[in-house]
Design a protein around this motif. Structure first.
Motif, mmCIF file in Angstrom:
data_model
loop_
_atom_site.group_PDB
_atom_site.id
_atom_site.type_symbol
_atom_site.label_atom_id
_atom_site.label_comp_id
_atom_site.label_asym_id
_atom_site.label_seq_id
_atom_site.Cartn_x
_atom_site.Cartn_y
_atom_site.Cartn_z
ATOM 1 N N UNK A 382 0.912 -1.276 0.148
ATOM 2 C CA UNK A 382 -0.052 0.119 0.006
ATOM 3 C C UNK A 382 0.810 1.270 -0.330
ATOM 4 N N UNK A 383 2.134 0.946 0.770
ATOM 5 C CA UNK A 383 2.574 2.378 0.995
ATOM 6 C C UNK A 383 3.374 3.125 -0.539
ATOM 7 N N UNK A 384 4.644 1.305 -0.593
ATOM 8 C CA UNK A 384 4.615 1.557 -2.146
ATOM 9 C C UNK A 384 4.235 2.066 -3.520
ATOM 10 N N UNK A 385 2.625 1.914 -3.180
ATOM 11 C CA UNK A 385 1.955 1.887 -4.982
ATOM 12 C C UNK A 385 1.046 4.195 -4.408
ATOM 13 N N UNK A 386 0.464 3.836 -3.084
ATOM 14 C CA UNK A 386 0.531 5.568 -3.129
ATOM 15 C C UNK A 386 2.043 6.319 -2.874
ATOM 16 N N UNK A 387 3.226 6.292 -2.959
ATOM 17 C CA UNK A 387 4.114 6.487 -2.943
ATOM 18 C C UNK A 387 4.340 6.826 -4.723
ATOM 19 N N UNK A 388 4.503 6.285 -5.422
ATOM 20 C CA UNK A 388 4.712 6.024 -6.528
ATOM 21 C C UNK A 388 3.695 7.004 -8.063
ATOM 22 N N UNK A 389 2.236 7.194 -7.508
ATOM 23 C CA UNK A 389 1.409 7.948 -7.851
ATOM 24 C C UNK A 389 1.417 9.337 -7.393
ATOM 25 N N UNK A 390 1.954 9.319 -6.395
ATOM 26 C CA UNK A 390 2.680 10.573 -6.189
ATOM 27 C C UNK A 390 3.085 11.527 -6.781
ATOM 28 N N UNK A 391 2.145 12.753 -7.347
ATOM 29 C CA UNK A 391 2.591 13.852 -8.081
ATOM 30 C C UNK A 391 3.933 14.437 -7.555
#
Length: 424
Positions: A382-391
């Motif tokens: 969850x953390x990795x995915x959300x970090x990746x999609x941050x602009x």
């Protein structure tokens, strides 16, 4: 309106959310003039709004200037304004700063909070759809704890330290978990006069399980994690009213609270001007075909949460989350290339990458097709995915640093009342 004329077709995009940004990233490769309208001058990463509201992140960690995203594209123009009306017969929009004509129009206005017609709840509860609203919740939460710390009235302390959340979808579950962790990590250290047990977090859901859109296994795991954090989960409970002091439910279960957060539903945010079969009244979403073209209009498209595309797998439309919006934006951008070349458009086909929700430290649930799992692995994913999609690189670095700091120290550094919330 001061938009320069262009020999290229003008594409107006309403909304700088996931769908709008995804589309414009494709359009900037084409010979078109792009004009983006949004009431804010920044893109908000809404999945992490709850962390701003619970003092885990500062707002600039999840918000990014819209002009900066496309600053190197000479045919891109941004205007901060409200779009008030669409005049399709004139191919024109009316905004709070003037009028503008278009060759193509893309509506990506997303959703707004749905109060289901309850005016008392709308007036007295706290929504969480925007950065200012998240900051209001943060201020109110901290103000109420400060008031409870000096109150000598046990009933008033109980009201101030009772936190009630309506809706156990991903937003409600993540918010409840974050508040419970705030209680565990902050209360006993910063407020020694308050007992940790005095602060209660109630999560109220009308259906028979938390996270209804996810698998039953994930719902069960999420509820187990919530209860381990001592969140009081109330299922099959419909909220009837809130007057600013008392939350009333239809089964007579009432809660005295000074903080009532409404996360029980959303509705589309359409723009006035498109009527008839184009706008479906109940979901407040535009009916679109398989190319995201609004029914009845050749040059108007709708994307993301505001668009309702009926398919075999999604007869009631795609879920109103980030992935369909991102994929539709990218796909429409590719279709614009075909459109401008007079080629046949390709229908949209949604690839479901799965759903996930976090409850707290080392506690998350993930559904990927038939694979359902929870625990630390789900949390790190969850953390990795959300970090990746941050602009923006800066946003990723700051968010990662804050998460690491919070993980090591059980701390939430952003617990500042910068802008006090004025209660009505």
């Amino acid at each position: 309106m001061n938009i320069p004329s262009s020999t290229h077709p003008r594409v107006i995009v309403i909304g700088g959310g996931f769908a709008g940004i995804s589309l414009i990233k494709q359009l900037k490769k084409l010979k078109v003039q792009i004009v983006l309208f949004d009431r804010h001058n920044y893109h908000t990463f809404q999945p992490l709004l709850y962390q701003v509201s619970t003092a885990g992140l500062e707002p600039d960690s999840i918000a990014y200037p819209l002009r900066k995203i496309f600053r190197n594209h000479k045919n891109f123009h941004f205007r901060m304004a409200d779009v008030l009306e669409i005049a399709p017969s004139e191919k024109k929009i009316t905004t709070s700063i003037g009028e503008l004509t278009y060759d193509y129009l893309v509506i990506a206005t997303g959703t707004r909070t749905n109060y289901f017609g309850n005016k008392n709840i709308e007036s007295n509860s706290m929504p969480m759809k925007t950065v200012p609203q998240a900051l209001n919740i943060r201020s109110l939460m901290l103000q109420n704890i400060e008031e409870a710390d000096i109150s000598e009235d046990p009933k008033e302390r109980e009201r101030l330290l009772n936190f009630v959340i309506a809706g156990a979808g991903p937003t409600g579950v993540e918010l409840a978990g974050a508040l419970a962790e705030f209680r565990k990590g902050i209360l006993e250290h910063d407020y020694p006069e308050l007992e940790e047990e005095e602060m209660n977090v109630h999560l109220v859901e009308g259906s028979d399980r938390v996270l209804p859109p996810m698998s039953k296994k994930s719902s069960k795991n999420a509820q187990k994690y919530l209860e381990k954090l001592r969140v009081k989960v109330h299922l099959n409970t419909l909220i009837e009213d809130y007057d600013g002091t008392l939350v009333k439910t239809k089964d007579g279960k009432n809660f005295r609270t000074a903080t009532f957060i409404w996360a029980a539903g959303v509705t589309g945010a359409p723009v006035q001007g498109l009527n008839g079969e184009a706008l479906l009244e109940k979901p407040n979403r535009y009916q679109v075909d398989s190319f995201n073209r609004v029914v009845g209009y050749d040059t108007i498209f709708a994307l993301g949460d505001i668009a309702l595309m009926n398919t075999k797998d999604f007869p009631e439309g795609h879920p109103q989350v980030a992935q369909p919006a991102i994929q539709q934006g990218k796909h429409l951008g590719e279709n614009f290339k075909r459109l401008l070349a007079n080629e046949e458009l390709k229908p949209f086909d949604y690839f479901n990458k799965g759903t996930m929700a976090t409850v707290g430290r080392n506690k998350a649930v993930v559904d990927i097709k038939k694979l359902n799992f929870g625990g630390p692995l789900a949390w790190f994913l969850w953390m990795f995915i959300h970090l990746f999609f941050l602009v923006g690189f800066r946003n990723r670095v700051i968010t990662f640093f804050n998460w690491t700091y919070n993980y090591i120290n059980y701390d939430r550094a952003a617990r500042l009342i910068i802008r006090p919330f004025k209660k009505k």
